[in-house]
Scaffold this motif. Sequence first.
Motif, PDB file in Angstrom:
ATOM      1  N   ILE A 168      -8.569  18.671   6.613  1.00  0.00           N
ATOM      2  CA  ILE A 168      -8.898  19.407   5.422  1.00  0.00           C
ATOM      3  C   ILE A 168      -9.930  18.787   5.049  1.00  0.00           C
ATOM      4  N   LEU A 169     -11.020  19.675   4.474  1.00  0.00           N
ATOM      5  CA  LEU A 169     -12.191  19.097   3.962  1.00  0.00           C
ATOM      6  C   LEU A 169     -12.337  19.242   2.372  1.00  0.00           C
ATOM      7  N   ILE A 170     -12.741  18.193   1.660  1.00  0.00           N
ATOM      8  CA  ILE A 170     -12.586  18.230   0.166  1.00  0.00           C
ATOM      9  C   ILE A 170     -13.912  17.777  -0.178  1.00  0.00           C
ATOM     10  N   THR A 171     -14.471  17.948  -1.284  1.00  0.00           N
ATOM     11  CA  THR A 171     -15.644  17.551  -2.051  1.00  0.00           C
ATOM     12  C   THR A 171     -15.306  16.410  -2.769  1.00  0.00           C
ATOM     13  N   GLN A 207     -14.813  25.471  14.086  1.00  0.00           N
ATOM     14  CA  GLN A 207     -13.896  24.278  13.863  1.00  0.00           C
ATOM     15  C   GLN A 207     -13.952  23.545  12.597  1.00  0.00           C
ATOM     16  N   ALA A 208     -15.173  23.342  12.044  1.00  0.00           N
ATOM     17  CA  ALA A 208     -15.385  22.767  10.773  1.00  0.00           C
ATOM     18  C   ALA A 208     -14.985  23.717   9.790  1.00  0.00           C
ATOM     19  N   VAL A 209     -15.462  24.759   9.773  1.00  0.00           N
ATOM     20  CA  VAL A 209     -15.036  25.992   9.021  1.00  0.00           C
ATOM     21  C   VAL A 209     -13.394  25.915   8.740  1.00  0.00           C
ATOM     22  N   GLN A 210     -12.544  25.767   9.754  1.00  0.00           N
ATOM     23  CA  GLN A 210     -11.291  25.988   9.671  1.00  0.00           C
ATOM     24  C   GLN A 210     -10.809  24.980   8.949  1.00  0.00           C
ATOM     25  N   CYS A 211     -11.343  24.156   8.776  1.00  0.00           N
ATOM     26  CA  CYS A 211     -10.908  22.780   7.996  1.00  0.00           C
ATOM     27  C   CYS A 211     -10.994  23.246   6.494  1.00  0.00           C
TER      28      CYS A 211
END
Length: 398
Positions: A280-283, A345-349
């Motif tokens: 999961i990507l977070i800021t 793939q990055a968007v999925q995160c």
Amino acid sequence: MYRNLLIKNTRICCNGSLIDKDELCVNGLTGLFENSLTNSSGEMDLETIDLENRIIAPAFIELQINGCFGVHFTNFEDEGTYGANLEMVSRYLVQKGVGGFYVTLPTVKADVFKKILPQLKPREYDDGAGLLGAHCEGPWLNPSKKGAHDASLMQTPCRTSIEQLYGDNDSVSAIKMVTLAPELDGSTTVIEELTKGHNIRVSLGHSAANFDTGLAALKAGATTMTHVFNAMNPLHHRSPGLAGLMVSEESPYFSLIADGIHLHAATLAMAFRANPQKCILITDSVEMAGLADGLYPGHAQIPHQQRKQGNQVTIEGTDTLIGSCSSLDECIRNLTQWSGCSLAQAVQCATENIARMMGLKDRGVIEMGRRADFVVLDDAGRVLETWIGGKAVYQSER
């Protein structure tokens, strides 16, 4: 006036892949994706939009955001001002492709939690990203891994209750995730109460826990880890700590701050490749995101001046990182560049993985019956348009 839309000539991000899509229908009245739309005569009644092979992705979801554009979510004057600030943030976030966000409240005093949490119940905004609830990052954290949190306000689970810290059911109902340190005395009981009693996700973070303690927390009901590698013991070949859980049989979801400051590019790539379906990507953005560089005052979390230099924010006079000023679309582009993964793939995160982890059934995926919250991207991952509920709310200057 609502518009039924027929989107043609596009590619959609779905489960980490780009799929050619000849037609995509949006019901302008309900704001949902549908297989097809007809009028009362059974004929097509649609406005056609040709995207010229640009990419459609679900609108991004911000799981961990402390503030942006001059607003820090722990600053509370009155309900009216706080509500106006939330709406301003929601309209700022759509410029970055965000369709929904969880307000992160860090370690603050109990009376601050109790004042603010009732303001954070899920809601939608006209022309803005939806508020999805609160993520309480504390106060059950380990002072030895406090990061920018105030250690004097941290609590031990065995000595405090959910109600004492967060308030009554009206307040607790706004909480959708809690980050805690699983090695603290009484944490297992609190994890079980949060997850089974309140349907709140529990994330492990700001912790000195070892691998086995983390594994026990997962078995008690925890499902994710907060900004892996930051504010936790480093990964060691004989003592992997919490970070080692990424490749365990019970692998939790795990969030990463892909700003190039909190994690080295190689570390980010290693973590992503460990389990792309759980990444999961977070800021972890703070109120200086979107503002000029300089010195800024503190607040309920940080009783010190804060210095912003680019995307980095530190406590003045120290190298202690407070948070980031990166945007979620920037983090997505960074992940593609540094890990070599595809844009899908990055968007999925930042979409599907979060929706699955948080149990969201109405957004985060482009499929029939879900909200038509989506972004139009170019091949480099730049946000060209953001649509919320089938309505265009942002368009970049091209």
